[in-house]
Design an enzyme around this catalytic site. Structure first.
Site, PDB file in Angstrom:
ATOM      1  CG  ASN A  86     -54.291 100.286  63.493  1.00 42.68           C
ATOM      2  OD1 ASN A  86     -54.963  99.711  64.269  1.00 42.68           O
ATOM      3  ND2 ASN A  86     -54.633 101.154  62.725  1.00 42.68           N
ATOM      4  CG  HIS A 116     -34.084  80.439  62.081  1.00 43.11           C
ATOM      5  ND1 HIS A 116     -33.595  80.068  63.223  1.00 43.11           N
ATOM      6  CD2 HIS A 116     -35.113  81.142  62.039  1.00 43.11           C
ATOM      7  CE1 HIS A 116     -34.770  80.136  63.897  1.00 43.11           C
ATOM      8  NE2 HIS A 116     -35.714  80.944  63.295  1.00 43.11           N
ATOM      9  CB  ALA A 159     -50.880  98.105  51.597  1.00 41.57           C
ATOM     10  NE  ARG A 179     -41.550  98.026  41.253  1.00 35.96           N
ATOM     11  CZ  ARG A 179     -42.339  98.909  40.742  1.00 35.96           C
ATOM     12  NH1 ARG A 179     -41.893 100.159  41.169  1.00 35.96           N
ATOM     13  NH2 ARG A 179     -43.579  98.794  40.578  1.00 35.96           N
TER      14      ARG A 179
END
Length: 193
Positions: A86, A116, A159, A179
């Site tokens: 999407n 990094h 989400a 989790r």
């Protein structure tokens, strides 16, 4: 081993080193293609043509991606069949992004394979690790998948989740850091013969 192979192998690369120049050139080329993709209205086939230019390989005609789409490098993205991506997703793929068949990726998902150096005096150094998304995974809106993570088949990422560790197959995860919320009873949903 060339600089692209070193990057994919997860070897630390200092962005100030002239050796990294070929990677920077690919990034610049990719950004030009991404800018064109994101500045027009295109058919599904035309979007796949842009993705072929970005990845340097043919894209299966079953892939459906809705722009805008963002990637830094592009050449290390591998799409399976019947994949849906999407809008407004970001794929930072220098470490390799491998998306298996029938994966659904919601809007604003971030797949990030680069990190990094933890040493603040060596921050321009990057280290890459691949992301693997196995068959029939659904990644929810605005989730972030971090470097080195494998999402097991049939799993769901909720989400806004931030996934920092591997997700077992047939599992629903969510939260920051993600989790396990629930296991999917795959036998309940498996197609009957």
């Amino acid at each position: 081993m060339n600089v692209f192979e070193k990057d994919l192998a997860g070897m630390p690369l200092d962005g100030r080193d002239p050796e990294v120049a070929p990677i920077i050139e690919v990034i610049k080329q990719t950004q030009r293609i991404v800018a064109r993709l994101n500045s027009g209205v295109y058919s599904e086939g035309e979007v796949r043509d842009f993705l072929s230019q970005i990845t340097g390989r043919a894209i299966d005609p079953s892939l459906w991606l809705i722009p805008p789409f963002y990637t830094d490098f592009g050449r290390n993205i591998h799409f399976g069949k019947n994949v849906f991506v999407n809008s407004a997703c970001t794929f930072m793929d220098r470490g390799g992004i491998y998306i298996d068949d029938e994966v659904f990726i919601a809007p604003k998902v971030n797949l990030i394979t680069i990190n990094h150096d933890i040493n603040p005096y060596n921050r321009p150094t990057t280290i890459c690790e691949p992301i693997h998304i196995e068959k029939r995974v659904w990644i929810g809106v605005a989730a972030t998948i971090c470097p080195g993570v494998r999402i097991g088949e049939n799993s769901i990422v909720g989400a806004n989740a931030v996934v920092t560790k591997d997700v077992p197959p047939n599992t629903i995860v969510g939260g920051i850091p993600a989790r396990v919320i629930k296991t999917i009873d795959i036998e309940k949903y498996a197609p009957k013969e």
